[in-house]
Design an enzyme around this catalytic site. Sequence first.
Site, PDB file in Angstrom:
ATOM      1  N   GLU A 116      18.967 -23.877 -22.633  1.00 12.05           N
ATOM      2  CA  GLU A 116      18.479 -24.652 -23.775  1.00 12.05           C
ATOM      3  C   GLU A 116      18.781 -26.127 -23.556  1.00 12.05           C
ATOM      4  O   GLU A 116      19.828 -26.486 -23.004  1.00 12.05           O
ATOM      5  CB  GLU A 116      19.148 -24.161 -25.059  1.00 12.05           C
ATOM      6  CG  GLU A 116      18.595 -24.766 -26.335  1.00 12.05           C
ATOM      7  CD  GLU A 116      19.091 -24.015 -27.573  1.00 12.05           C
ATOM      8  OE1 GLU A 116      19.048 -22.756 -27.561  1.00 12.05           O
ATOM      9  OE2 GLU A 116      19.526 -24.682 -28.522  1.00 12.05           O
ATOM     10  N   ASP A 118      18.597 -29.589 -25.974  1.00 12.01           N
ATOM     11  CA  ASP A 118      18.452 -29.910 -27.396  1.00 12.01           C
ATOM     12  C   ASP A 118      18.433 -31.398 -27.693  1.00 12.01           C
ATOM     13  O   ASP A 118      19.213 -32.170 -27.125  1.00 12.01           O
ATOM     14  CB  ASP A 118      19.639 -29.346 -28.198  1.00 12.01           C
ATOM     15  CG  ASP A 118      19.706 -27.835 -28.194  1.00 12.01           C
ATOM     16  OD1 ASP A 118      18.665 -27.194 -28.047  1.00 12.01           O
ATOM     17  OD2 ASP A 118      20.824 -27.318 -28.358  1.00 12.01           O
ATOM     18  N   GLU A 120      19.025 -32.770 -31.505  1.00  8.89           N
ATOM     19  CA  GLU A 120      19.292 -32.301 -32.860  1.00  8.89           C
ATOM     20  C   GLU A 120      19.775 -33.464 -33.719  1.00  8.89           C
ATOM     21  O   GLU A 120      20.612 -34.253 -33.289  1.00  8.89           O
ATOM     22  CB  GLU A 120      20.374 -31.219 -32.854  1.00  8.89           C
ATOM     23  CG  GLU A 120      20.010 -29.972 -32.065  1.00  8.89           C
ATOM     24  CD  GLU A 120      21.162 -28.987 -32.011  1.00  8.89           C
ATOM     25  OE1 GLU A 120      21.115 -27.984 -32.733  1.00  8.89           O
ATOM     26  OE2 GLU A 120      22.105 -29.249 -31.241  1.00  8.89           O
ATOM     27  N   ASN A 135      22.201 -31.784 -26.110  1.00  4.28           N
ATOM     28  CA  ASN A 135      22.994 -30.667 -25.605  1.00  4.28           C
ATOM     29  C   ASN A 135      22.230 -29.959 -24.490  1.00  4.28           C
ATOM     30  O   ASN A 135      20.996 -29.944 -24.486  1.00  4.28           O
ATOM     31  CB  ASN A 135      23.298 -29.673 -26.731  1.00  4.28           C
ATOM     32  CG  ASN A 135      24.547 -28.856 -26.482  1.00  4.28           C
ATOM     33  OD1 ASN A 135      25.113 -28.873 -25.389  1.00  4.28           O
ATOM     34  ND2 ASN A 135      24.987 -28.113 -27.491  1.00  4.28           N
ATOM     35  N   ASP A 143      27.521 -14.323 -17.579  1.00  3.32           N
ATOM     36  CA  ASP A 143      28.525 -13.507 -18.274  1.00  3.32           C
ATOM     37  C   ASP A 143      28.417 -13.634 -19.796  1.00  3.32           C
ATOM     38  O   ASP A 143      29.320 -13.247 -20.516  1.00  3.32           O
ATOM     39  CB  ASP A 143      29.934 -13.899 -17.818  1.00  3.32           C
ATOM     40  CG  ASP A 143      30.256 -15.360 -18.107  1.00  3.32           C
ATOM     41  OD1 ASP A 143      29.401 -16.050 -18.694  1.00  3.32           O
ATOM     42  OD2 ASP A 143      31.345 -15.801 -17.720  1.00  3.32           O
ATOM     43  N   ARG A 144      27.288 -14.206 -20.277  1.00  2.66           N
ATOM     44  CA  ARG A 144      27.006 -14.374 -21.703  1.00  2.66           C
ATOM     45  C   ARG A 144      27.959 -15.362 -22.378  1.00  2.66           C
ATOM     46  O   ARG A 144      27.997 -15.468 -23.594  1.00  2.66           O
ATOM     47  CB  ARG A 144      27.022 -13.026 -22.445  1.00  2.66           C
ATOM     48  CG  ARG A 144      26.099 -11.990 -21.816  1.00  2.66           C
ATOM     49  CD  ARG A 144      26.148 -10.674 -22.564  1.00  2.66           C
ATOM     50  NE  ARG A 144      25.382 -10.756 -23.808  1.00  2.66           N
ATOM     51  CZ  ARG A 144      24.067 -10.562 -23.892  1.00  2.66           C
ATOM     52  NH1 ARG A 144      23.357 -10.292 -22.813  1.00  2.66           N
ATOM     53  NH2 ARG A 144      23.441 -10.636 -25.047  1.00  2.66           N
ATOM     54  N   ILE A 147      28.036 -22.184 -22.558  1.00  2.02           N
ATOM     55  CA  ILE A 147      28.855 -23.374 -22.713  1.00  2.02           C
ATOM     56  C   ILE A 147      27.978 -24.547 -23.144  1.00  2.02           C
ATOM     57  O   ILE A 147      26.975 -24.863 -22.499  1.00  2.02           O
ATOM     58  CB  ILE A 147      29.562 -23.724 -21.381  1.00  2.02           C
ATOM     59  CG1 ILE A 147      30.370 -22.530 -20.867  1.00  2.02           C
ATOM     60  CG2 ILE A 147      30.439 -24.954 -21.562  1.00  2.02           C
ATOM     61  CD1 ILE A 147      31.436 -22.056 -21.807  1.00  2.02           C
ATOM     62  N   ARG A 149      27.171 -28.560 -23.801  1.00  2.00           N
ATOM     63  CA  ARG A 149      27.462 -29.834 -23.139  1.00  2.00           C
ATOM     64  C   ARG A 149      26.966 -30.967 -24.055  1.00  2.00           C
ATOM     65  O   ARG A 149      26.000 -31.647 -23.749  1.00  2.00           O
ATOM     66  CB  ARG A 149      26.788 -29.867 -21.764  1.00  2.00           C
ATOM     67  CG  ARG A 149      27.363 -28.849 -20.796  1.00  2.00           C
ATOM     68  CD  ARG A 149      26.534 -28.717 -19.538  1.00  2.00           C
ATOM     69  NE  ARG A 149      27.228 -27.949 -18.516  1.00  2.00           N
ATOM     70  CZ  ARG A 149      27.243 -26.614 -18.461  1.00  2.00           C
ATOM     71  NH1 ARG A 149      26.587 -25.907 -19.369  1.00  2.00           N
ATOM     72  NH2 ARG A 149      27.901 -26.000 -17.504  1.00  2.00           N
ATOM     73  N   TRP A 212      28.864 -25.977 -38.823  1.00  4.92           N
ATOM     74  CA  TRP A 212      29.356 -26.918 -37.810  1.00  4.92           C
ATOM     75  C   TRP A 212      28.717 -28.309 -37.830  1.00  4.92           C
ATOM     76  O   TRP A 212      29.266 -29.252 -37.256  1.00  4.92           O
ATOM     77  CB  TRP A 212      29.140 -26.333 -36.409  1.00  4.92           C
ATOM     78  CG  TRP A 212      27.681 -26.078 -36.084  1.00  4.92           C
ATOM     79  CD1 TRP A 212      26.973 -24.947 -36.347  1.00  4.92           C
ATOM     80  CD2 TRP A 212      26.758 -26.985 -35.490  1.00  4.92           C
ATOM     81  NE1 TRP A 212      25.673 -25.085 -35.952  1.00  4.92           N
ATOM     82  CE2 TRP A 212      25.511 -26.332 -35.408  1.00  4.92           C
ATOM     83  CE3 TRP A 212      26.867 -28.283 -35.002  1.00  4.92           C
ATOM     84  CZ2 TRP A 212      24.373 -26.939 -34.876  1.00  4.92           C
ATOM     85  CZ3 TRP A 212      25.739 -28.899 -34.468  1.00  4.92           C
ATOM     86  CH2 TRP A 212      24.513 -28.218 -34.404  1.00  4.92           C
ATOM     87  N   ARG A 287      38.531 -29.461 -24.583  1.00  6.54           N
ATOM     88  CA  ARG A 287      37.610 -28.605 -23.852  1.00  6.54           C
ATOM     89  C   ARG A 287      38.232 -28.106 -22.550  1.00  6.54           C
ATOM     90  O   ARG A 287      39.054 -28.782 -21.924  1.00  6.54           O
ATOM     91  CB  ARG A 287      36.320 -29.361 -23.534  1.00  6.54           C
ATOM     92  CG  ARG A 287      35.519 -29.817 -24.747  1.00  6.54           C
ATOM     93  CD  ARG A 287      34.863 -28.660 -25.455  1.00  6.54           C
ATOM     94  NE  ARG A 287      33.851 -28.034 -24.642  1.00  6.54           N
ATOM     95  CZ  ARG A 287      32.548 -28.354 -24.680  1.00  6.54           C
ATOM     96  NH1 ARG A 287      32.104 -29.285 -25.517  1.00  6.54           N
ATOM     97  NH2 ARG A 287      31.685 -27.728 -23.910  1.00  6.54           N
TER      98      ARG A 287
END
Length: 295
Positions: A116, A118, A120, A135, A143-144, A147, A149, A212, A287
């Site tokens: 993805e 973004d 926003e 982002n 591994d789902r 993360i 950025r 958030w 992070r």
Amino acid sequence: MAFHLILLLCLALLVLCPRGYSQRSPSPGYYPSSRVPTSTFDREFQPLWGSQHQRREQDVITLWLDKSTGSGFKSIHSYRSGYFGASIKLQPGYTAGVDTSLYLSNNQEHPGDHDEVDIEFLGTTPGKPYSLQTNVFVRGSGDRNVIGREMKFNLWFDPTQDFHHYAILWNANQIVFYVDDVPIRTYDRKNEAIFPTRPMWVYGSIWDASDWATENGRIKADYRYQPFVAKYKNFKLAGCTADGSTSCRPPSASPMRNRGLSRQQMGAMAWAQRNFLVYNYCHDPKRDHTQTPEC
């Protein structure tokens, strides 16, 4: 004397004269939006959800969020690369918790393991500026563990007063985020594991991100101020579709073709980051940067 009176009025009425809105951006010297023709909404997009909260008036698409639902649209085609932009006008006043977006994603094709990119707009309260969050999500190791950025910016203009053009350019070497053709961020392909390479669709939406979006979720959407409205127009999509020719080349990010941004563009981006960058994930001590090796 008149100047001093105006200055005092602006200081007293910070809501009307937010900090930084008086600044003008430097010329980037290259304007990719002018090289891409405008596309009609019906030709390129279809409603994805909340179609009852979409309205078309001539060339403007209006989406709105109320207590019942938000709304979103999705491109008809998926892309391997390209330039994707729209002119957007945001709602003034109380918009805390509201997320208005233009983004690329393949989350429906690869749920939990998607890519993805973004743009926003994170809602706010009167007297405080919107945050523009960029982002990049990459499937990484598969591994789902997706993360983010994130890099957040304030803007040098009031995005509620008029339409401004926001765009993402994605090619084999980098991703560039633009505001009125000023590049504000690049994300370079340092290795394939941390760069999106699978086809993505173009989306736009308005939704409740109270958990958030505003001050890390401290301030929620308040539906006494509904409906929350976002307006889109001047859609520009020019890219290589997933099922198109392998010889296709996306529009260039700069006059230098595939050699990165020009010196003038880099100067404009440095100005934007020096004056308006308010969060950079690479500089966040909280992070785990073993998960973001590009930092």
